[in-house]
Design a protein around this motif. Structure first.
Motif, mmCIF file in Angstrom:
data_model
loop_
_atom_site.group_PDB
_atom_site.id
_atom_site.type_symbol
_atom_site.label_atom_id
_atom_site.label_comp_id
_atom_site.label_asym_id
_atom_site.label_seq_id
_atom_site.Cartn_x
_atom_site.Cartn_y
_atom_site.Cartn_z
ATOM 1 N N PHE A 236 0.857 -1.184 0.000
ATOM 2 C CA PHE A 236 0.000 0.000 0.000
ATOM 3 C C PHE A 236 0.895 1.236 0.000
ATOM 4 O O PHE A 236 1.790 1.358 0.829
ATOM 5 C CB PHE A 236 -0.874 -0.041 1.259
ATOM 6 N N PHE A 237 0.681 2.123 -0.964
ATOM 7 C CA PHE A 237 1.520 3.337 -1.082
ATOM 8 C C PHE A 237 0.677 4.577 -0.727
ATOM 9 O O PHE A 237 -0.458 4.686 -1.185
ATOM 10 C CB PHE A 237 1.948 3.603 -2.539
ATOM 11 N N ILE A 238 1.277 5.486 0.027
ATOM 12 C CA ILE A 238 0.725 6.849 0.073
ATOM 13 C C ILE A 238 1.760 7.737 -0.601
ATOM 14 O O ILE A 238 2.959 7.670 -0.278
ATOM 15 C CB ILE A 238 0.478 7.346 1.504
ATOM 16 N N LEU A 239 1.309 8.522 -1.569
ATOM 17 C CA LEU A 239 2.232 9.340 -2.369
ATOM 18 C C LEU A 239 1.873 10.814 -2.193
ATOM 19 O O LEU A 239 0.688 11.180 -2.309
ATOM 20 C CB LEU A 239 2.132 8.965 -3.854
ATOM 21 N N ASP A 240 2.871 11.622 -1.912
ATOM 22 C CA ASP A 240 2.610 13.035 -1.639
ATOM 23 C C ASP A 240 3.583 13.890 -2.459
ATOM 24 O O ASP A 240 4.815 13.734 -2.338
ATOM 25 C CB ASP A 240 2.797 13.277 -0.135
ATOM 26 N N LEU A 241 3.026 14.787 -3.273
ATOM 27 C CA LEU A 241 3.901 15.635 -4.102
ATOM 28 C C LEU A 241 4.693 16.587 -3.201
ATOM 29 O O LEU A 241 4.159 17.091 -2.207
ATOM 30 C CB LEU A 241 3.061 16.424 -5.108
ATOM 31 N N ILE B 85 -7.340 -2.136 6.064
ATOM 32 C CA ILE B 85 -6.821 -1.033 5.255
ATOM 33 C C ILE B 85 -6.392 0.127 6.171
ATOM 34 O O ILE B 85 -5.470 0.876 5.853
ATOM 35 C CB ILE B 85 -7.853 -0.603 4.184
ATOM 36 N N GLU B 86 -7.051 0.234 7.319
ATOM 37 C CA GLU B 86 -6.689 1.302 8.271
ATOM 38 C C GLU B 86 -5.246 1.108 8.749
ATOM 39 O O GLU B 86 -4.473 2.059 8.852
ATOM 40 C CB GLU B 86 -7.629 1.314 9.487
ATOM 41 N N ASN B 87 -4.881 -0.165 9.041
ATOM 42 C CA ASN B 87 -3.508 -0.455 9.466
ATOM 43 C C ASN B 87 -2.522 -0.133 8.351
ATOM 44 O O ASN B 87 -1.478 0.488 8.579
ATOM 45 C CB ASN B 87 -3.361 -1.931 9.842
ATOM 46 N N ALA B 88 -2.858 -0.578 7.154
ATOM 47 C CA ALA B 88 -1.977 -0.335 6.003
ATOM 48 C C ALA B 88 -1.756 1.166 5.839
ATOM 49 O O ALA B 88 -0.639 1.635 5.582
ATOM 50 C CB ALA B 88 -2.597 -0.923 4.743
ATOM 51 N N PHE B 89 -2.824 1.932 6.005
ATOM 52 C CA PHE B 89 -2.758 3.383 5.877
ATOM 53 C C PHE B 89 -1.841 3.965 6.948
ATOM 54 O O PHE B 89 -0.979 4.807 6.660
ATOM 55 C CB PHE B 89 -4.175 3.969 6.003
ATOM 56 N N LYS B 90 -2.009 3.478 8.181
ATOM 57 C CA LYS B 90 -1.218 4.005 9.298
ATOM 58 C C LYS B 90 0.282 3.758 9.055
ATOM 59 O O LYS B 90 1.102 4.666 9.209
ATOM 60 C CB LYS B 90 -1.666 3.298 10.589
ATOM 61 N N TYR B 91 0.619 2.558 8.622
ATOM 62 C CA TYR B 91 2.028 2.219 8.418
ATOM 63 C C TYR B 91 2.609 2.976 7.213
ATOM 64 O O TYR B 91 3.758 3.441 7.248
ATOM 65 C CB TYR B 91 2.205 0.708 8.223
ATOM 66 N N ALA B 92 1.816 3.112 6.164
ATOM 67 C CA ALA B 92 2.294 3.853 4.982
ATOM 68 C C ALA B 92 2.518 5.324 5.348
ATOM 69 O O ALA B 92 3.461 5.958 4.870
ATOM 70 C CB ALA B 92 1.293 3.728 3.840
#
Ligand SMILES: Nc1nc2c(ncn2[C@@H]2O[C@H](COP(=O)(O)OP(=O)(O)OP(=O)(O)O)[C@@H](O)[C@H]2O)c(=O)[nH]1
Length: 246
Positions: free
Chosen positions: A116-121, A219-226
């Motif tokens: 799971f990726f969180i990408l921020d410009l 998905i909440e966990n994945a979000f937290k770790y990403a």
């Protein structure tokens, strides 16, 4: 969508004309009977009563079918609009969560690995401040296209809001996830948009969370770790990715 709304306007007009025609035809019928005080036979009565529906039936049917078709297509458009981000045409935050949660909720997927990726410009505010919000919007659109090209289906790509995006990679190994993160960073580093005769570019920082060993997770966990990994990437100077293994 716009075309359908215009068509809806036309259908409303036809509806109003049809209604006016019915009222006029009935009034004319009554007026003629009153004016000439017709001593009509039963056959003529039936004929006159049937003329209006016979002539207006096709018009009415066309109107009703057109109305039904348009309302049906508008309902479908609305349901699509509720799921996509209007600027980038990617899944919006809510739909992205729904898609990824659905994948995780499927029994056969529960024990699978995924990333799971969180990408921020990076320094995106600077682009808005220096070149204006329209330029910022164009950069967001470009980033959306880049993500769709580099991470096509079955990966799930969404815009979480602002300059923050997310990618979900079902069944991806750590190596595959890292390769993808490298490609995204490289592509954005080299990607340039033209704005008012100037070349504008923007790098990206990525937080990657990898669900190892097929542990059950949300998905909440994945979000937290990403998010933790993204924080590390920003702290390390941006234009890079960091991984959180869980
Ligand atoms: N053009 C445009 N700007 C947006 C949109 N949504 C959010 N923004 C802007 O995005 C900027 C985000 O700025 P910050 O949160 O400070 O982040 P940043 O400048 O990228 O800094 P770092 O993330 O720390 O690298 C703000 O200026 C918002 O106004 C949008 O839809 N279009």
């Amino acid at each position: 969508m716009r075309e359908r709304l215009q068509n809806l306007g036309r259908v409303k007009l036809v509806g109003a004309i049809t209604l006016a025609a019915v009222v006029l035809a009935v009034l004319a019928n009554l007026f003629i009977s009153w004016l000439f005080d017709f001593q009509t036979t039963w056959f003529e009565d039936v004929f006159r009563a049937a003329v209006i529906p016979i002539f207006l039936a096709p018009l009415l049917s066309w109107y009703l079918v057109g109305m039904f078709y348009l309302l049906d297509s508008l309902e479908k458009d609305m349901s699509v609009l509720a799921r996509i981000d209007s600027l980038t045409l990617l899944s919006n935050r809510r739909y992205f969560y729904q898609q990824t949660s659905d994948w995780l909720a499927t029994e056969s997927n529960r024990s699978r690995v995924y990333a799971f990726f969180i990408l921020d410009l990076d320094f995106f505010k600077g682009i808005n401040d220096q070149h204006g919000h329209l330029c910022g919007d164009k950069m967001l659109e470009r980033f959306g296209v880049v993500l769709q090209e580099i991470a096509p289906s079955p990966n799930i790509v969404g815009r979480l809001g602002g300059e923050e995006f997310a990618v979900f990679l079902p069944n991806a190994s750590q190596q595959e996830a890292e390769n993808l993160a490298v490609r995204i960073c490289q592509t954005m580093r080299c990607s340039v948009i033209e704005w008012d005769g100037e070349k504008v570019s923007c790098s990206v920082s990525i937080g990657v969370s990898i669900n190892m060993n097929g542990q059950k997770s949300t998905i909440e966990n994945a979000f937290k770790y990403a998010d933790l990994a993204l924080y590390e990437a920003k702290k390390s100077g941006r234009d890079c990715y960091r991984v959180y293994l869980s």
